[in-house]
Design a protein around this motif. Structure first.
Motif, PDB file in Angstrom:
ATOM      1  N   LEU A  68      32.553  26.739  38.057  1.00  0.00           N
ATOM      2  CA  LEU A  68      33.549  27.801  37.899  1.00  0.00           C
ATOM      3  C   LEU A  68      33.395  28.828  39.004  1.00  0.00           C
ATOM      4  O   LEU A  68      32.276  29.157  39.407  1.00  0.00           O
ATOM      5  N   LEU A  69      34.529  29.335  39.451  1.00  0.00           N
ATOM      6  CA  LEU A  69      34.567  30.545  40.262  1.00  0.00           C
ATOM      7  C   LEU A  69      35.067  31.635  39.329  1.00  0.00           C
ATOM      8  O   LEU A  69      36.096  31.465  38.667  1.00  0.00           O
ATOM      9  N   VAL A  70      34.345  32.743  39.267  1.00  0.00           N
ATOM     10  CA  VAL A  70      34.732  33.865  38.428  1.00  0.00           C
ATOM     11  C   VAL A  70      34.974  35.052  39.356  1.00  0.00           C
ATOM     12  O   VAL A  70      34.094  35.429  40.132  1.00  0.00           O
ATOM     13  N   ALA A  71      36.171  35.597  39.302  1.00  0.00           N
ATOM     14  CA  ALA A  71      36.537  36.695  40.189  1.00  0.00           C
ATOM     15  C   ALA A  71      35.642  37.905  39.955  1.00  0.00           C
ATOM     16  O   ALA A  71      35.393  38.294  38.816  1.00  0.00           O
ATOM     17  N   THR A  72      35.169  38.502  41.045  1.00  0.00           N
ATOM     18  CA  THR A  72      34.394  39.726  40.955  1.00  0.00           C
ATOM     19  C   THR A  72      35.352  40.917  40.948  1.00  0.00           C
ATOM     20  O   THR A  72      36.526  40.766  41.298  1.00  0.00           O
ATOM     21  N   PRO A  73      34.882  42.095  40.582  1.00  0.00           N
ATOM     22  CA  PRO A  73      35.739  43.281  40.632  1.00  0.00           C
ATOM     23  C   PRO A  73      36.264  43.577  42.040  1.00  0.00           C
ATOM     24  O   PRO A  73      37.282  44.241  42.190  1.00  0.00           O
ATOM     25  N   ALA A  74      35.588  43.066  43.076  1.00  0.00           N
ATOM     26  CA  ALA A  74      36.014  43.302  44.451  1.00  0.00           C
ATOM     27  C   ALA A  74      37.256  42.498  44.837  1.00  0.00           C
ATOM     28  O   ALA A  74      37.910  42.805  45.835  1.00  0.00           O
ATOM     29  N   LEU A  75      37.603  41.490  44.065  1.00  0.00           N
ATOM     30  CA  LEU A  75      38.747  40.631  44.395  1.00  0.00           C
ATOM     31  C   LEU A  75      40.031  41.282  43.892  1.00  0.00           C
ATOM     32  O   LEU A  75      40.265  41.361  42.691  1.00  0.00           O
ATOM     33  N   ASN A  76      40.861  41.738  44.817  1.00  0.00           N
ATOM     34  CA  ASN A  76      42.081  42.468  44.465  1.00  0.00           C
ATOM     35  C   ASN A  76      43.359  41.652  44.574  1.00  0.00           C
ATOM     36  O   ASN A  76      44.430  42.160  44.280  1.00  0.00           O
ATOM     37  N   ASP A  77      43.281  40.414  45.026  1.00  0.00           N
ATOM     38  CA  ASP A  77      44.465  39.565  45.120  1.00  0.00           C
ATOM     39  C   ASP A  77      45.043  39.392  43.718  1.00  0.00           C
ATOM     40  O   ASP A  77      44.354  38.909  42.812  1.00  0.00           O
ATOM     41  N   PRO A  78      46.315  39.794  43.482  1.00  0.00           N
ATOM     42  CA  PRO A  78      46.881  39.717  42.132  1.00  0.00           C
ATOM     43  C   PRO A  78      46.892  38.304  41.545  1.00  0.00           C
ATOM     44  O   PRO A  78      46.922  38.143  40.329  1.00  0.00           O
ATOM     45  N   ASN A  79      46.836  37.282  42.379  1.00  0.00           N
ATOM     46  CA  ASN A  79      46.772  35.907  41.876  1.00  0.00           C
ATOM     47  C   ASN A  79      45.434  35.600  41.220  1.00  0.00           C
ATOM     48  O   ASN A  79      45.330  34.639  40.456  1.00  0.00           O
ATOM     49  N   PHE A  80      44.413  36.407  41.531  1.00  0.00           N
ATOM     50  CA  PHE A  80      43.067  36.057  41.094  1.00  0.00           C
ATOM     51  C   PHE A  80      42.300  37.174  40.396  1.00  0.00           C
ATOM     52  O   PHE A  80      41.122  36.999  40.093  1.00  0.00           O
ATOM     53  N   VAL A  81      42.914  38.305  40.124  1.00  0.00           N
ATOM     54  CA  VAL A  81      42.210  39.378  39.414  1.00  0.00           C
ATOM     55  C   VAL A  81      41.762  38.854  38.052  1.00  0.00           C
ATOM     56  O   VAL A  81      42.558  38.303  37.287  1.00  0.00           O
ATOM     57  N   ASP A  82      40.476  38.960  37.766  1.00  0.00           N
ATOM     58  CA  ASP A  82      39.855  38.489  36.523  1.00  0.00           C
ATOM     59  C   ASP A  82      40.074  36.995  36.258  1.00  0.00           C
ATOM     60  O   ASP A  82      39.998  36.529  35.122  1.00  0.00           O
ATOM     61  N   ALA A  83      40.298  36.230  37.305  1.00  0.00           N
ATOM     62  CA  ALA A  83      40.533  34.790  37.151  1.00  0.00           C
ATOM     63  C   ALA A  83      39.222  34.032  36.968  1.00  0.00           C
ATOM     64  O   ALA A  83      38.167  34.409  37.478  1.00  0.00           O
TER      65      ALA A  83
END
Length: 185
Positions: free
Chosen positions: A9-24
């Motif tokens: 799994l890849l779990v989005a970090t809080p630093a990831l701001n791309d709307p496609n992947f926020v909290d993904a």
């Protein structure tokens, strides 16, 4: 852990701001020197599978909707399945890891028989070119963690990000307690 492999799994970090992947939470399906491909597990759509792939309506796991697998090729679909038995190898199934794999949606449903325990269909996928994903991990956009088959087929994936983070060892588990909007904290 930073080594990405199919079935992780890849779990989005809080630093990831791309709307496609926020909290993904992304299940990796294919990783090699040319790039990587996965599907976002926690983005159900409101579109019933029966409206676009009627033959699969009785086979998909609840909720019986398409999931938004990612921003790439959203007009296409990928089916991720869990086999009932490790000894089974039905027509149209390609293993990703263990009993988890991809189903070719052109395969007649009848040929799968009782082989499938769970099935989820994703519109689109998340894709990365050669070395792109490694760069995103190095810059702190993704946590790389082991997957459980149950992560893929949750009836309600709304808390998947927090639940995956909560079960991680050490400091990673602390991230599960971060507020949705830290500015409101």
């Amino acid at each position: 852990m930073t080594q990405v492999a199919a079935g992780m799994l890849l779990v989005a970090t809080p630093a990831l701001n791309d709307p496609n992947f926020v909290d993904a939470v992304v299940l990796m399906l294919d990783v090699d020197d040319n790039g990587a491909l996965g599907v976002v597990l926690n983005r159900p759509s409101g579109l019933p599978v029966a409206e676009v792939l009627d033959a699969w309506r009785d086979v998909v796991t609840e909720p019986e909707v398409l999931f938004q697998g990612g921003p790439v090729m959203t007009e296409g679909a990928l089916a991720v399945a869990l086999l009932r038995s490790a000894d089974d190898n039905p027509v149209g199934f390609r293993a990703v890891t263990g009993q988890l794999g991809l189903i070719d949606l052109d395969t007649p449903v009848e040929l799968l028989g009782d082989s499938l325990d769970s099935l989820r269909i994703f519109a689109g996928y998340a894709g990365w070119g050669a070395d792109q994903l490694e760069g995103e991990i190095e810059e702190g956009s993704w946590y790389v963690v082991p997957a459980h088959a149950a992560d893929v087929f949750r009836e309600d994936p709304s808390d998947l990000w927090r639940d995956v983070m909560r079960r991680q060892p050490g400091d990673l588990a602390w991230h599960s307690t971060r507020p949705v909007d830290p500015d409101l904290n």
